[in-house]
Design a protein around this motif. Structure first.
Motif, mmCIF file in Angstrom:
data_model
loop_
_atom_site.group_PDB
_atom_site.id
_atom_site.type_symbol
_atom_site.label_atom_id
_atom_site.label_comp_id
_atom_site.label_asym_id
_atom_site.label_seq_id
_atom_site.Cartn_x
_atom_site.Cartn_y
_atom_site.Cartn_z
ATOM 1 N N ILE A 1 5.538 7.963 -0.037
ATOM 2 C CA ILE A 1 6.362 8.668 -1.018
ATOM 3 C C ILE A 1 5.873 10.103 -1.093
ATOM 4 O O ILE A 1 4.699 10.358 -1.384
ATOM 5 N N HIS A 2 6.777 11.053 -0.819
ATOM 6 C CA HIS A 2 6.391 12.461 -0.837
ATOM 7 C C HIS A 2 6.706 13.057 -2.203
ATOM 8 O O HIS A 2 7.822 12.948 -2.711
ATOM 9 N N LEU A 3 5.692 13.689 -2.802
ATOM 10 C CA LEU A 3 5.844 14.262 -4.133
ATOM 11 C C LEU A 3 6.764 15.478 -4.117
ATOM 12 O O LEU A 3 6.726 16.298 -3.194
ATOM 13 N N GLN A 4 7.589 15.577 -5.135
ATOM 14 C CA GLN A 4 8.398 16.760 -5.382
ATOM 15 C C GLN A 4 8.171 17.177 -6.838
ATOM 16 O O GLN A 4 8.968 16.854 -7.720
ATOM 17 N N ARG B 1 1.206 13.259 5.954
ATOM 18 C CA ARG B 1 1.224 11.816 6.157
ATOM 19 C C ARG B 1 -0.195 11.297 6.354
ATOM 20 O O ARG B 1 -0.985 11.914 7.080
ATOM 21 N N SER B 2 -0.527 10.173 5.750
ATOM 22 C CA SER B 2 -1.888 9.654 5.807
ATOM 23 C C SER B 2 -2.263 9.241 7.226
ATOM 24 O O SER B 2 -1.429 8.803 8.025
ATOM 25 N N LEU B 3 -3.565 9.381 7.527
ATOM 26 C CA LEU B 3 -4.083 8.897 8.802
ATOM 27 C C LEU B 3 -4.197 7.379 8.810
ATOM 28 O O LEU B 3 -4.287 6.762 9.873
ATOM 29 N N LEU B 4 -4.197 6.781 7.623
ATOM 30 C CA LEU B 4 -4.325 5.332 7.494
ATOM 31 C C LEU B 4 -2.952 4.682 7.421
ATOM 32 O O LEU B 4 -1.972 5.325 7.022
ATOM 33 N N PRO B 5 -2.849 3.410 7.786
ATOM 34 C CA PRO B 5 -1.550 2.725 7.679
ATOM 35 C C PRO B 5 -1.169 2.522 6.217
ATOM 36 O O PRO B 5 -2.024 2.356 5.352
ATOM 37 N N ALA B 6 0.118 2.559 5.947
ATOM 38 C CA ALA B 6 0.612 2.335 4.583
ATOM 39 C C ALA B 6 1.975 1.664 4.673
ATOM 40 O O ALA B 6 2.731 1.876 5.628
ATOM 41 N N ASP B 7 2.272 0.838 3.675
ATOM 42 C CA ASP B 7 3.569 0.165 3.653
ATOM 43 C C ASP B 7 4.683 1.100 3.211
ATOM 44 O O ASP B 7 5.840 0.920 3.583
ATOM 45 N N THR C 1 0.839 -1.190 0.000
ATOM 46 C CA THR C 1 0.000 0.000 0.000
ATOM 47 C C THR C 1 0.877 1.244 0.000
ATOM 48 O O THR C 1 1.746 1.397 0.859
ATOM 49 N N VAL C 2 0.656 2.137 -0.971
ATOM 50 C CA VAL C 2 1.471 3.336 -1.133
ATOM 51 C C VAL C 2 0.687 4.556 -0.692
ATOM 52 O O VAL C 2 -0.477 4.728 -1.071
ATOM 53 N N ASN C 3 1.326 5.390 0.133
ATOM 54 C CA ASN C 3 0.770 6.692 0.505
ATOM 55 C C ASN C 3 1.523 7.773 -0.270
ATOM 56 O O ASN C 3 2.693 8.028 -0.030
ATOM 57 N N LEU C 4 0.828 8.388 -1.232
ATOM 58 C CA LEU C 4 1.409 9.464 -2.033
ATOM 59 C C LEU C 4 1.091 10.784 -1.330
ATOM 60 O O LEU C 4 -0.008 11.333 -1.466
ATOM 61 N N SER C 5 2.051 11.284 -0.537
ATOM 62 C CA SER C 5 1.832 12.528 0.196
ATOM 63 C C SER C 5 2.360 13.709 -0.609
ATOM 64 O O SER C 5 3.004 13.547 -1.638
ATOM 65 N N ASN D 1 2.143 19.161 11.670
ATOM 66 C CA ASN D 1 1.802 17.953 10.910
ATOM 67 C C ASN D 1 2.960 17.552 10.024
ATOM 68 O O ASN D 1 3.519 18.374 9.304
ATOM 69 N N GLU D 2 3.308 16.271 10.061
ATOM 70 C CA GLU D 2 4.410 15.779 9.232
ATOM 71 C C GLU D 2 3.967 15.679 7.783
ATOM 72 O O GLU D 2 2.908 15.163 7.472
ATOM 73 N N LEU D 3 4.804 16.198 6.887
ATOM 74 C CA LEU D 3 4.483 16.134 5.463
ATOM 75 C C LEU D 3 4.906 14.809 4.873
ATOM 76 O O LEU D 3 5.816 14.189 5.359
#
Length: 541
Positions: free
Chosen positions: A420-423, A411-417, A289-293, A539-541
């Motif tokens: 990845i923070h967008l630039q 950072r997502s409120l849900l768990p993620a494996d 699971t990917v979190n695209l922040s 809040n952490e980005l």
């Protein structure tokens, strides 16, 4: 009856005593092994140990000491497990160390939480064998074992089956005998320690764990099922044996007599025999699971990103994570007994569906009770790849295989494996025009090739050679030498998943040293990028 009955009925209590006295020192493990070896030498003690070959499952108490006469029919890859882990009491903040050896389920009280980042935790390895009753064993040999046994077993009061079960061979009396197998068969060997047994006779998972480091687990098959006995007409249980030490001395077709602790846990009953996109010890392997922040709020970015995904995958759904949706939408299917039907929910999705969770739409507000339950359901799907269907009087777990992508500002409120923070290197002034131009520039034939490419990758076989496996293990040990917190077993699993994706994306069905190093490099770059992000409003980005 030999003295010290507790070692037969409550062997894990004995193990706990040695662990409590010796802490994390490796001496406690040696003392456990020696203790059970000495017990089996006293007063014909092996004759008092119930045998899975003769005693039906419902006559055996969970976590009791048992034995199994068997042949190794197959062996699996080694697996990592928590040898020692720490829990934290949420009220008192008190910390307690537990042993994970000879267990498949972490021991946590109602107010305790597992601390996966504890520096006192240790990651160890064990080997799994699939064992079946000795093929072609003569009737007279079986009768000799039964007649020589002195143990009489009463039905377990701590484990109540849903229906009364007969013996494997409809035996009325359960006189058992654990004579050494080598007394009857020249090629047999006695393990001299406890082993874990997992019964495969019904869709329940059983495990027995060895004082020398073995554990057996039962498989969940829907009836009728194939227990993979070499000869037709064979009866009895089949077991997964988990060996903790000296497994190099065991090989396929060896005949053994194993001693171990039988554990029955309903949490383990959902496991199946499907080895594609696999579940091992409850945890689903290979999920990613990917979190695209770093996604912009109040823009159409996530909407158009989802449009692109829709053009590539066969099935998808965009979940707009707003307070109103979380509080009012039905996520979990439930049984309507009046209408006699299963009322669907959002998470009743077919396998391989791409679930796109858009968290950028989440505003301030209060989650009510249904909203909290929906968040929990999403977390369970992401973490365990399962959905708990509501049948009013009970919940039933349905395993699933859902690909999850989470878009969020921080950072997502849900768990993620993987976060990845967008630039972004390019910020189009009009996202809709930009997306339309991208899609129109791709020829339909080319887009179809993308779809075929992604579909074919799902069905490619993938393996890791012994040489690369050894290199990965050496890397893992080396990375943990100076700082055990630098990489955990979960981090290693994630690295292996990334390396698998890298290999398959290049059409390679086996892991190479170069792809493994590239996966490590990508993970290092990802972590460095996250560390460079600053905090905004706490809040952490």
């Amino acid at each position: 009856m030999p003295c010290g009955e507790d070692w037969l009925s409550h062997p894990l209590g004995i193990v706990q005593g040695f662990f409590a006295q010796n802490g994390v020192s490796p001496d406690w493990e040696k003392k456990v092994i020696e203790y059970f070896k000495e017990k089996l030498k006293e007063n014909n003690a092996p004759k008092w140990v119930p045998s899975l070959n003769e005693v039906p499952l419902h006559y055996l108490k969970p976590n009791s000491f048992v034995k199994f006469r068997c042949m190794i029919q197959d062996m699996f890859d080694p697996e990592f497990y928590m040898g020692v882990y720490e829990t934290v009491n949420q009220n008192t903040k008190a910390r307690v160390l537990h042993f994970g050896k000879y267990r498949d389920i972490a021991e946590c009280g109602p107010q305790q939480e597992l601390d996966l980042n504890s520096p006192r935790s240790t990651t160890l390895e064990r080997q799994t064998f699939y064992c079946v009753p000795v093929p072609g064993e003569s009737t007279w040999v079986k009768e000799a074992y039964v007649n020589a046994n002195q143990a009489r077993v009463s039905p377990s009061t701590s484990y109540t089956p849903s229906r009364h079960k007969r013996s494997y061979e409809d035996d009325e009396d359960m006189d058992l005998q654990p004579h050494k197998q080598k007394d009857q068969h020249a090629g047999a060997r006695q393990a001299g320690s406890a082993g874990g047994l997992q019964w495969c006779g019904e869709p329940k998972r059983l495990e027995t764990e060895a004082s020398t480091g073995q554990q057996l687990s039962s498989l969940n098959f829907s009836s009728p099922f194939d227990l993979n006995f070499p000869l037709p007409g064979e009866k009895g249980p089949a077991c997964l044996v988990k060996v903790y030490e000296d497994w190099e001395g065991f090989k396929v077709n060896d005949v053994l007599e194993l001693y171990g602790v039988l554990s029955v846990d309903p949490v383990l009953s959902i496991l199946g025999n499907d080895e594609r996109y696999t579940r091992r010890d409850v945890l689903p392997l290979g999920k990613f699971t990917v979190n695209l922040s770093g996604c912009p709020r109040n823009s159409t970015f996530t909407e158009h990103l989802y449009r692109i995904i829709q053009h590539l995958v066969p099935a998808s759904f965009r979940l707009q994570m707003t307070i109103e949706n979380m509080n009012h939408l039905k996520f979990i299917p439930h049984k309507d007994y009046t209408a006699n039907r299963l009322v669907s929910g959002l998470l009743q999705l077919p396998n391989n569906t791409s679930l796109f969770i858009d968290e950028t739409l989440l505003e301030q507000g209060q989650l009510d009770t249904p909203g909290v339950h929906n968040v929990t359901a999403l977390s369970n799907l992401i973490t365990w790849q399962k959905v708990d269907y509501d049948f009013s009087y009970h919940q039933m777990e349905f395993p699933c295989s859902i690909n999850v992508l989470i878009t969020s500002e921080g950072r997502s409120l849900l768990p993620a494996d993987c976060q990845i923070h967008l630039q972004p290197q390019l910020i189009p002034p009009n996202m809709e025009e930009y997306t339309n131009s991208l899609l129109s520039a791709v020829l339909p034939s080319v887009l179809n090739k993308f779809r075929i490419y992604l579909t074919l990758l799902r069905f490619l076989d993938y393996s890791i050679s012994d040489e690369i496996t050894k290199a990965v293990e050496d890397d893992f040990v080396e990375m943990r030498k100076n700082d055990p917190q630098s990489i955990t077993a979960d981090d290693l699993h994630q690295l292996l998943v990334v390396a698998r994706f890298l290999s398959l994306s290049a059409g390679q069905t086996t892991l190479s040293r170069e792809r493994w190093l590239r996966a490590k490099q990508l993970e290092s770059l990802r972590r460095n990028r996250l560390q460079q992000q600053k905090c905004v409003n706490g809040n952490e980005l």
